[in-house]
Design a protein around this motif. Structure first.
Motif, PDB file in Angstrom:
ATOM      1  N   ILE A 146      61.513 -31.795 -27.561  1.00 20.48           N
ATOM      2  CA  ILE A 146      60.091 -31.999 -27.261  1.00 20.48           C
ATOM      3  C   ILE A 146      59.466 -32.969 -28.259  1.00 20.48           C
ATOM      4  O   ILE A 146      58.692 -33.864 -27.883  1.00 20.48           O
ATOM      5  CB  ILE A 146      59.354 -30.646 -27.262  1.00 20.48           C
ATOM      6  N   TYR A 147      59.787 -32.808 -29.542  1.00 18.43           N
ATOM      7  CA  TYR A 147      59.237 -33.695 -30.564  1.00 18.43           C
ATOM      8  C   TYR A 147      59.647 -35.139 -30.300  1.00 18.43           C
ATOM      9  O   TYR A 147      58.825 -36.063 -30.360  1.00 18.43           O
ATOM     10  CB  TYR A 147      59.714 -33.248 -31.944  1.00 18.43           C
ATOM     11  N   LEU A 148      60.924 -35.367 -30.002  1.00 18.11           N
ATOM     12  CA  LEU A 148      61.396 -36.720 -29.754  1.00 18.11           C
ATOM     13  C   LEU A 148      60.744 -37.320 -28.516  1.00 18.11           C
ATOM     14  O   LEU A 148      60.384 -38.505 -28.491  1.00 18.11           O
ATOM     15  CB  LEU A 148      62.921 -36.716 -29.607  1.00 18.11           C
ATOM     16  N   LYS A 149      60.577 -36.518 -27.470  1.00 17.35           N
ATOM     17  CA  LYS A 149      59.904 -37.017 -26.261  1.00 17.35           C
ATOM     18  C   LYS A 149      58.464 -37.402 -26.561  1.00 17.35           C
ATOM     19  O   LYS A 149      57.968 -38.437 -26.091  1.00 17.35           O
ATOM     20  CB  LYS A 149      59.937 -35.937 -25.168  1.00 17.35           C
ATOM     21  N   ASP A 150      57.786 -36.561 -27.345  1.00 21.01           N
ATOM     22  CA  ASP A 150      56.393 -36.870 -27.699  1.00 21.01           C
ATOM     23  C   ASP A 150      56.296 -38.171 -28.490  1.00 21.01           C
ATOM     24  O   ASP A 150      55.303 -38.898 -28.388  1.00 21.01           O
ATOM     25  CB  ASP A 150      55.790 -35.728 -28.519  1.00 21.01           C
ATOM     26  N   MET A 151      57.328 -38.461 -29.287  1.00 20.90           N
ATOM     27  CA  MET A 151      57.297 -39.656 -30.128  1.00 20.90           C
ATOM     28  C   MET A 151      57.574 -40.936 -29.352  1.00 20.90           C
ATOM     29  O   MET A 151      57.418 -42.030 -29.883  1.00 20.90           O
ATOM     30  CB  MET A 151      58.318 -39.523 -31.271  1.00 20.90           C
ATOM     31  N   LEU A 152      57.985 -40.824 -28.094  1.00 22.48           N
ATOM     32  CA  LEU A 152      58.271 -42.019 -27.303  1.00 22.48           C
ATOM     33  C   LEU A 152      57.035 -42.882 -27.094  1.00 22.48           C
ATOM     34  O   LEU A 152      57.147 -44.074 -26.805  1.00 22.48           O
ATOM     35  CB  LEU A 152      58.861 -41.618 -25.939  1.00 22.48           C
ATOM     36  N   SER A 153      55.851 -42.298 -27.226  1.00 20.48           N
ATOM     37  CA  SER A 153      54.626 -43.067 -27.026  1.00 20.48           C
ATOM     38  C   SER A 153      54.218 -43.860 -28.265  1.00 20.48           C
ATOM     39  O   SER A 153      53.302 -44.664 -28.204  1.00 20.48           O
ATOM     40  CB  SER A 153      53.478 -42.132 -26.624  1.00 20.48           C
TER      41      SER A 153
END
Length: 595
Positions: free
Chosen positions: A505-512
């Protein structure tokens, strides 16, 4: 030129100022106590990679540590005698050519105190001739240099340096009255107009403000009209009245509990504390910026403590840096030290800076202190074991009456052996900088050696697999030992599953956030951790709940050889994915270094 001797002396001074032993500082830096000793004796200098964390822990810039001036501010506190903020790091920026000049008003500090009490800045500083104290009232100029005549720090009873009665609009200096009362060795002072006459044209509430020095530094305490300020038994400190009516409860703090999407108790407690302070964040972000989302620890003796995020690696320091928090830690303090710590806890609660602590009730897991009753005789908390207590006593009218008084919080049952308070803020790194720091923590922790008997990273996965496949042990173990190992396995698997879910989840959130050059690596890394979670979660869910062991004739019927083999194979597949995650983390860090 950097002097190893001067740097060592400065580190030693700052460490002692933070009340840290060499062992405690070494533990926070994840190095040996011998390394600290070498620094402080001038035999070596800190490694470059250690300096950012050392700077954060000691509350001084890297330049102030490596190129120490003769004048250093050891502590700077902005306060009204009730609410206070540690602004040491900020004030040290104004030390130029061994002189500190600072005008104190509402615009010159990064914090605001919204009260009608007298506000002031307290300074503890060191120059070649010794350690001294100074203060400045709001809307006045502070000037300190090498020839300044500051206040000496007495080794015995406290000494008053400024006293006043009134408020920020108008007040009287009452030093002569305080010297008179001191002569009679009063044990307390009550803020009344009989003892401290109020100005006839003063409007609003009056406050008694006492500023004093003792062996540890300079302090201020204030109370409103009608309340009292007391001496400690050795007359070295002052504290407020602990009357029955003295209570403070921060309401609407969320619940904690395993199986609720926050299975790392340290990160869950920190998340609730951050929310109460008004920080916009998520549990998964706490896990991410701290690096706890990458963690795996295991001890071959099979202990539940392996699942504690901080048991073998300091994931706390990266989190505090990411959120711009200045912290105070106390570990295993004596009963004599608890009186002072209790006062700090109460001050933190009043500011809604809720401390987090381990071992508050039932078992050694992290929780959050939410308030106090009876002047601090009763502390209140949220812990990971509350729901069972609520369910057990739901029909108990006496318990429900207490819940009305405590606003739904349970009592702290035991003094925590480790406690973290939040007492100031500094500038936060960017989200990208936090990501890079987190990925570096991943690489460091996955390849770290053994710590305090716990294996980390790949060594932990290997030790866990070997323990699962030790069939001779399972055949000969008695039911009690077998059941305990089964419980530890469930707990560690729960922690690993939660961590890898948080990582995805953290890595997905950082995609932005990242630049285009990083998006591909980051997206693939998020997919890797989603794969991990998709393998771990179904297996964990398929295991028999340890709470239902009593319904089986033997625990050996619950956890079969085939299941242990399946889990060992699962951990091996997790290791393969982890190594792919390492490769992607290195590529992201390398690409970031080229941007």
């Amino acid at each position: 030129m950097i002097s190893a001797d001067a740097v060592g002396k400065r580190i030693s001074t700052l460490r002692k100022e933070k009340q840290l032993s060499q062992e405690q500082l070494a533990e926070q830096l994840n190095i040996s106590a011998q390394a600290i000793s070498k620094w402080e004796t001038g035999k070596s200098l800190p490694e470059t990679s250690t300096l950012p964390l050392l700077s954060q822990i000691l509350g001084q810039s890297i330049d102030r540590i490596l190129m120490p001036q003769q004048l250093v501010v050891l502590q700077a506190i902005y306060t009204d005698g009730c609410e206070s903020y540690d602004v040491t790091h900020f004030i040290n920026q104004f030390v130029v050519d061994n002189c500190l000049t600072f005008f104190l008003n509402d615009q010159t500090l990064p914090h605001r105190i919204h009260s009608h009490r007298i506000k002031l800045l307290l300074i503890k500083y060191q120059i070649p001739s010794g350690t001294y104290a100074a203060y400045v009232l709001q809307d006045n100029l502070l000037a300190i240099h090498l020839d300044s005549e500051g206040y000496d720090l007495p080794s015995g009873e406290l000494e008053f340096v400024f006293t006043a009665y009134g408020n920020e609009r108008k007040h009287l200096n009452i030093m002569n009255k305080m010297k008179h009362y001191q002569y009679f060795k009063w044990g307390q002072f009550t803020a009344t107009h009989e003892l401290f006459p109020s100005l006839i044209d003063n409007h609003g509430e009056d406050y008694l403000l006492l500023v004093y020095v003792n062996a540890s530094g300079i302090h201020a305490i204030s109370c409103p009209e009608g309340d009292s300020i007391h001496y400690t038994s050795d007359r070295t400190e002052l504290f407020g009245s602990d009357s029955v009516n003295d209570c403070c409860i921060v309401q609407n703090v969320g619940q904690l509990g395993f199986g609720q999407g926050m299975d790392c108790s340290w990160a869950g407690a920190l998340y609730l504390s951050l929310k109460t302070m008004g920080q916009e964040t998520t549990y998964e972000t706490v896990m991410g910026v701290s690096g706890a989302c990458w963690r795996v620890a295991f001890t071959p003796v099979w202990d539940y403590s392996s699942a504690d995020a901080l048991v073998a690696y300091d994931y706390a320091a990266p989190a505090f840096k990411a959120y711009g928090l200045q912290v105070s830690r106390t570990d295993r303090i004596t009963s004599k030290e608890r009186e002072l710590e209790m006062r700090h806890i109460k001050e933190s609660i009043k500011k809604h800076h809720l401390p987090i602590a381990i071992n508050l009730r039932v078992a050694p897991e992290w929780g959050i202190i939410t308030g106090y009753l009876n002047g601090g005789e009763t502390l209140l908390c949220r812990s990971y074991f509350d729901e069972e207590t609520f369910e057990e006593h739901k029909a108990d009218p006496e318990f429900q009456e207490h819940m009305n008084i405590s606003k739904g919080y349970l009592n702290v049952d035991q003094w925590p052996f480790s406690l973290i308070r939040f007492n100031g803020e500094v500038a936060k790194p960017s989200a990208l900088d936090n990501l890079y720091a987190s990925l570096q923590v991943k690489l460091d922790s996955m390849y770290a050696g053994e710590s305090r008997g716990y294996k980390l990273g790949y060594q932990a996965l290997q030790a866990w697999r070997e323990g699962l496949l030790d069939e001779q042990w399972y055949q000969t173990a008695n039911p009690q030992d077998f059941a305990r190992r089964l419980g530890v396995n469930h707990f560690c698997l729960m922690a690993l599953t939660d961590a890898r879910r948080s990582a995805a989840i953290y890595l997905k959130d950082m995609l932005s956030f990242p630049a285009a050059s990083l998006t591909g690596y980051l997206s693939e890394m998020a997919d890797v951790y989603e794969q991990m979670h998709s393998r771990l979660q179904p297996f964990y869910a398929s295991l028999t709940d340890v709470k239902s062991l009593d319904t089986f004739h033997s625990p050996k019927k619950v956890w079969t050889k085939e299941q242990r083999q399946q889990q060992a194979d699962l951990l091996q597949s997790i290791e393969i994915l982890e190594r792919r995650g390492d490769e992607l983390a290195r590529r992201i860090l390398a690409a970031a270094g080229n941007d």
